[in-house]
Design a protein around this motif. Sequence first.
Motif, PDB file in Angstrom:
ATOM      1  N   ASP A 250      19.697 -16.689  -5.329  1.00  0.00           N
ATOM      2  CA  ASP A 250      19.127 -15.816  -6.349  1.00  0.00           C
ATOM      3  C   ASP A 250      18.917 -14.389  -5.861  1.00  0.00           C
ATOM      4  O   ASP A 250      18.578 -13.508  -6.640  1.00  0.00           O
ATOM      5  CB  ASP A 250      17.771 -16.368  -6.819  1.00  0.00           C
ATOM      6  CG  ASP A 250      17.945 -17.591  -7.706  1.00  0.00           C
ATOM      7  OD1 ASP A 250      19.071 -17.815  -8.168  1.00  0.00           O
ATOM      8  OD2 ASP A 250      16.957 -18.305  -7.918  1.00  0.00           O
ATOM      9  N   GLY A 251      19.083 -14.154  -4.571  1.00  0.00           N
ATOM     10  CA  GLY A 251      18.740 -12.849  -4.022  1.00  0.00           C
ATOM     11  C   GLY A 251      19.843 -11.826  -4.155  1.00  0.00           C
ATOM     12  O   GLY A 251      20.400 -11.366  -3.151  1.00  0.00           O
ATOM     13  N   ASP A 252      20.191 -11.448  -5.371  1.00  0.00           N
ATOM     14  CA  ASP A 252      21.244 -10.463  -5.571  1.00  0.00           C
ATOM     15  C   ASP A 252      20.795  -9.084  -5.116  1.00  0.00           C
ATOM     16  O   ASP A 252      19.659  -8.670  -5.345  1.00  0.00           O
ATOM     17  CB  ASP A 252      21.628 -10.384  -7.055  1.00  0.00           C
ATOM     18  CG  ASP A 252      22.425 -11.589  -7.502  1.00  0.00           C
ATOM     19  OD1 ASP A 252      23.484 -11.836  -6.915  1.00  0.00           O
ATOM     20  OD2 ASP A 252      21.978 -12.278  -8.433  1.00  0.00           O
ATOM     21  N   SER A 253      21.711  -8.355  -4.477  1.00  0.00           N
ATOM     22  CA  SER A 253      21.480  -6.940  -4.218  1.00  0.00           C
ATOM     23  C   SER A 253      21.851  -6.170  -5.477  1.00  0.00           C
ATOM     24  O   SER A 253      22.336  -6.742  -6.459  1.00  0.00           O
ATOM     25  CB  SER A 253      22.350  -6.481  -3.048  1.00  0.00           C
ATOM     26  OG  SER A 253      23.724  -6.556  -3.411  1.00  0.00           O
ATOM     27  N   ARG A 254      21.650  -4.864  -5.447  1.00  0.00           N
ATOM     28  CA  ARG A 254      22.031  -4.066  -6.614  1.00  0.00           C
ATOM     29  C   ARG A 254      23.526  -4.171  -6.875  1.00  0.00           C
ATOM     30  O   ARG A 254      23.960  -4.216  -8.024  1.00  0.00           O
ATOM     31  CB  ARG A 254      21.628  -2.599  -6.413  1.00  0.00           C
ATOM     32  CG  ARG A 254      20.120  -2.371  -6.445  1.00  0.00           C
ATOM     33  CD  ARG A 254      19.777  -0.894  -6.496  1.00  0.00           C
ATOM     34  NE  ARG A 254      20.206  -0.297  -7.745  1.00  0.00           N
ATOM     35  CZ  ARG A 254      21.304   0.421  -7.908  1.00  0.00           C
ATOM     36  NH1 ARG A 254      22.111   0.648  -6.893  1.00  0.00           N
ATOM     37  NH2 ARG A 254      21.624   0.934  -9.072  1.00  0.00           N
ATOM     38  N   LYS A 255      24.322  -4.201  -5.810  1.00  0.00           N
ATOM     39  CA  LYS A 255      25.765  -4.371  -6.004  1.00  0.00           C
ATOM     40  C   LYS A 255      26.060  -5.722  -6.646  1.00  0.00           C
ATOM     41  O   LYS A 255      26.920  -5.832  -7.523  1.00  0.00           O
ATOM     42  CB  LYS A 255      26.504  -4.256  -4.668  1.00  0.00           C
ATOM     43  CG  LYS A 255      26.637  -2.848  -4.149  1.00  0.00           C
ATOM     44  CD  LYS A 255      27.667  -2.749  -3.041  1.00  0.00           C
ATOM     45  CE  LYS A 255      27.296  -3.535  -1.819  1.00  0.00           C
ATOM     46  NZ  LYS A 255      28.267  -3.345  -0.712  1.00  0.00           N
ATOM     47  N   GLY A 256      25.343  -6.748  -6.208  1.00  0.00           N
ATOM     48  CA  GLY A 256      25.581  -8.080  -6.742  1.00  0.00           C
ATOM     49  C   GLY A 256      25.316  -8.186  -8.227  1.00  0.00           C
ATOM     50  O   GLY A 256      25.964  -8.968  -8.930  1.00  0.00           O
ATOM     51  N   LEU A 257      24.377  -7.389  -8.730  1.00  0.00           N
ATOM     52  CA  LEU A 257      24.039  -7.451 -10.154  1.00  0.00           C
ATOM     53  C   LEU A 257      25.189  -7.007 -11.048  1.00  0.00           C
ATOM     54  O   LEU A 257      25.241  -7.355 -12.224  1.00  0.00           O
ATOM     55  CB  LEU A 257      22.811  -6.583 -10.442  1.00  0.00           C
ATOM     56  CG  LEU A 257      21.492  -7.041  -9.823  1.00  0.00           C
ATOM     57  CD1 LEU A 257      20.391  -6.045 -10.140  1.00  0.00           C
ATOM     58  CD2 LEU A 257      21.110  -8.431 -10.319  1.00  0.00           C
ATOM     59  N   ALA A 258      26.108  -6.224 -10.497  1.00  0.00           N
ATOM     60  CA  ALA A 258      27.239  -5.738 -11.298  1.00  0.00           C
ATOM     61  C   ALA A 258      28.272  -6.826 -11.539  1.00  0.00           C
ATOM     62  O   ALA A 258      29.118  -6.690 -12.425  1.00  0.00           O
ATOM     63  CB  ALA A 258      27.896  -4.548 -10.606  1.00  0.00           C
ATOM     64  N   GLY A 259      28.218  -7.897 -10.747  1.00  0.00           N
ATOM     65  CA  GLY A 259      29.186  -8.969 -10.913  1.00  0.00           C
ATOM     66  C   GLY A 259      30.312  -8.895  -9.903  1.00  0.00           C
ATOM     67  O   GLY A 259      30.503  -7.894  -9.204  1.00  0.00           O
ATOM     68  N   ALA A 260      31.077  -9.977  -9.848  1.00  0.00           N
ATOM     69  CA  ALA A 260      32.143 -10.089  -8.854  1.00  0.00           C
ATOM     70  C   ALA A 260      33.256  -9.075  -9.073  1.00  0.00           C
ATOM     71  O   ALA A 260      34.011  -8.763  -8.148  1.00  0.00           O
ATOM     72  CB  ALA A 260      32.719 -11.503  -8.882  1.00  0.00           C
ATOM     73  N   GLY A 261      33.373  -8.543 -10.269  1.00  0.00           N
ATOM     74  CA  GLY A 261      34.415  -7.559 -10.538  1.00  0.00           C
ATOM     75  C   GLY A 261      34.261  -6.287  -9.722  1.00  0.00           C
ATOM     76  O   GLY A 261      35.244  -5.584  -9.465  1.00  0.00           O
ATOM     77  N   LEU A 262      33.035  -5.985  -9.303  1.00  0.00           N
ATOM     78  CA  LEU A 262      32.812  -4.784  -8.498  1.00  0.00           C
ATOM     79  C   LEU A 262      33.615  -4.858  -7.202  1.00  0.00           C
ATOM     80  O   LEU A 262      34.253  -3.875  -6.797  1.00  0.00           O
ATOM     81  CB  LEU A 262      31.322  -4.624  -8.195  1.00  0.00           C
ATOM     82  CG  LEU A 262      30.952  -3.369  -7.398  1.00  0.00           C
ATOM     83  CD1 LEU A 262      31.116  -2.119  -8.255  1.00  0.00           C
ATOM     84  CD2 LEU A 262      29.521  -3.460  -6.877  1.00  0.00           C
ATOM     85  N   ALA A 263      33.602  -6.011  -6.541  1.00  0.00           N
ATOM     86  CA  ALA A 263      34.340  -6.159  -5.281  1.00  0.00           C
ATOM     87  C   ALA A 263      35.838  -5.988  -5.500  1.00  0.00           C
ATOM     88  O   ALA A 263      36.540  -5.420  -4.651  1.00  0.00           O
ATOM     89  CB  ALA A 263      34.046  -7.518  -4.656  1.00  0.00           C
ATOM     90  N   VAL A 264      36.339  -6.469  -6.620  1.00  0.00           N
ATOM     91  CA  VAL A 264      37.767  -6.324  -6.926  1.00  0.00           C
ATOM     92  C   VAL A 264      38.126  -4.850  -7.063  1.00  0.00           C
ATOM     93  O   VAL A 264      39.127  -4.375  -6.510  1.00  0.00           O
ATOM     94  CB  VAL A 264      38.125  -7.095  -8.210  1.00  0.00           C
ATOM     95  CG1 VAL A 264      39.575  -6.840  -8.613  1.00  0.00           C
ATOM     96  CG2 VAL A 264      37.886  -8.593  -8.015  1.00  0.00           C
ATOM     97  N   ARG A 265      37.294  -4.107  -7.786  1.00  0.00           N
ATOM     98  CA  ARG A 265      37.575  -2.679  -7.982  1.00  0.00           C
ATOM     99  C   ARG A 265      37.421  -1.900  -6.677  1.00  0.00           C
ATOM    100  O   ARG A 265      38.199  -0.979  -6.398  1.00  0.00           O
ATOM    101  CB  ARG A 265      36.643  -2.109  -9.057  1.00  0.00           C
ATOM    102  CG  ARG A 265      36.843  -2.726 -10.429  1.00  0.00           C
ATOM    103  CD  ARG A 265      36.092  -1.976 -11.514  1.00  0.00           C
ATOM    104  NE  ARG A 265      34.649  -2.006 -11.352  1.00  0.00           N
ATOM    105  CZ  ARG A 265      33.859  -2.989 -11.780  1.00  0.00           C
ATOM    106  NH1 ARG A 265      34.386  -4.056 -12.379  1.00  0.00           N
ATOM    107  NH2 ARG A 265      32.547  -2.929 -11.622  1.00  0.00           N
ATOM    108  N   VAL A 266      36.430  -2.262  -5.874  1.00  0.00           N
ATOM    109  CA  VAL A 266      36.236  -1.586  -4.587  1.00  0.00           C
ATOM    110  C   VAL A 266      37.430  -1.845  -3.672  1.00  0.00           C
ATOM    111  O   VAL A 266      37.925  -0.936  -2.995  1.00  0.00           O
ATOM    112  CB  VAL A 266      34.921  -2.047  -3.928  1.00  0.00           C
ATOM    113  CG1 VAL A 266      34.836  -1.573  -2.485  1.00  0.00           C
ATOM    114  CG2 VAL A 266      33.724  -1.522  -4.718  1.00  0.00           C
ATOM    115  N   ARG A 267      37.910  -3.081  -3.646  1.00  0.00           N
ATOM    116  CA  ARG A 267      39.089  -3.395  -2.830  1.00  0.00           C
ATOM    117  C   ARG A 267      40.289  -2.561  -3.272  1.00  0.00           C
ATOM    118  O   ARG A 267      41.025  -2.009  -2.436  1.00  0.00           O
ATOM    119  CB  ARG A 267      39.418  -4.881  -2.942  1.00  0.00           C
ATOM    120  CG  ARG A 267      40.714  -5.265  -2.233  1.00  0.00           C
ATOM    121  CD  ARG A 267      40.999  -6.754  -2.356  1.00  0.00           C
ATOM    122  NE  ARG A 267      42.236  -7.091  -1.677  1.00  0.00           N
ATOM    123  CZ  ARG A 267      43.376  -7.380  -2.302  1.00  0.00           C
ATOM    124  NH1 ARG A 267      43.432  -7.370  -3.634  1.00  0.00           N
ATOM    125  NH2 ARG A 267      44.460  -7.683  -1.612  1.00  0.00           N
TER     126      ARG A 267
END
Length: 571
Positions: free
Chosen positions: A157-174
């Motif tokens: 349950d301990g999402d960071s602020r980045k985590g709150l955006a969803g898994a799509g954020l990591a895809v776009r960052v990559r």
Amino acid sequence: MFIDFEGIDGSGKTTLSNLLAGRLKKLGYRVAHAREGGELRSSTARRVRELTRDARLLEMSPRAEFFLNLARDAQQLEEVVAPALSRGEVCITDRYLYSQLALSGGGRGLPMSELRPACELASQGLWPDLVILVDVDPDLARWRKRLGKAQAGRGSDGDSRKGLAGAGLAVRVRESFLALAKEDPRRWLILENNDAPLHVLEQRLVDAVVARLEGRDTPVQRIVPMSTTPVHSGPVDVEDVEPRFFQALDTVELREPSLAVWMLGGLPGLMAHQRRLAFVERFPALTARGLLGLGDEAAWTLREVLAPLAPAQVALGLGGLTGARASMMRERLYAQAPSEVLQGLKGDSSPQAWALRERGMKDGRLTDVLLGLSGVDGEESWLVREAGVQRSLFVETARSLGGLSDARADALREALLPHDRLAVLRGTQGLDTPVARGLREALAGKALKLVLRSLTGLDSQEAWALRERGSSQTKEALDSVDGMNDPRAWKLRVAHAKRWPATVLSSLKGLPLGPEARTLISRVLEARPASLPVLRNAYAVIATASTLDARGTTVRPSRVVADAATQLVEL
């Protein structure tokens, strides 16, 4: 020489950067690692980082986040990087200003033309001589991150602020990292970290860096170690999935055995059970936790074996299970794992469950009792919630309201909103109440992941509209249609099979293996034949459907079981 490691969370950059530092020291180089062991060496930078990660700061804008991240990197530069370079040392960083370009530009959508001058100012003209981008399949990176949390004893349950955006954020960052590397190929080195043995990656990395240190030309921009995952081409029939998945899992075991155990979590079937048995001695805790949601005889027998070895994890693996057998095991485990037992009582209103809760209250474990009260109604439960409010346990009380849709529950949610909106939102999964709808509207731009997850199983017009809006941004829109046989769910799956392949497959769990499901599984596997998360989720869907067929039933997982499974897999 200044060497920077970049990559999405879970890519392995921290591990590889520390391995490189150790190897270079053995070779006689003087090395300073600015984030040795994953911790920033500047205490001021660490304080700034805490702000950028704090999920409670929902109003923080992308620009404010960007400038705070710049401040963190500028402080590291002043305190650690520049002094090390002035001493003639090799300085290694685990993230630098490129991360801010990728996150704020690629991830958050701010204009690169505005970000670059600010990064230049923060850098004082000092940029890495070599940038090593550790590239990985984002789905696989998520599995590694969740495994790391489980091994560290941290909840999901301990999402960071980045985590709150969803898994799509990591895809776009990559994607943004890859674009940056393409702009400056002489400076960037891309190291693929999907399935090659770690010692092979380490050696290839050391060879490339030493060549740079010695002034030798290294024209190869991408290091692609030989894959150990068997790759098949052409159409895939569902009957081929089981052997392909376990063949791939066997190769993963050679490199990351704990990840292989973790990927077995919640999987039914004889082959999965046989693999678990092979891991019992080496990984009892992970094996026990991986029994989550499994109620067959083999799973119960294995729990009996594991209970003395990993009582807390066995208790966690009982999540979502009710009945006499589960009650008896919880009673036995309570003395050794009271928190896990009490928190695993979600949705259980049986006398045995209440006896355990009363015992927990006498032992002063109100927090644990509240966290295991989701889906439970009745006056006894409301007395516990009132006690939680009186003791300012607002987060736990909010979570205890999960599954309750009456006016009384919504009134308490309303009262708890000023204390923790995210906790209240987490307790609205599958609910269509006024407070739930208002929260989703208010937080869709700030906590999209949790908003979409809260839609699980909902069939309202508002829910479908939110899914449509969010499906291009992050995979949690597909998570929310798990087990749904609605034409709109199928439309979403087909439309986003290329973008979110593993999640599209996992959303089929609980559905019969009809022509639509078979075609979609084959299509995804044909496009991603070497993706372990894709193979794993395809097998999970097929094995679950076979189990349900054997029972003569086809049902969607209950809300409590689905919630428990989400905590384990989160894919």
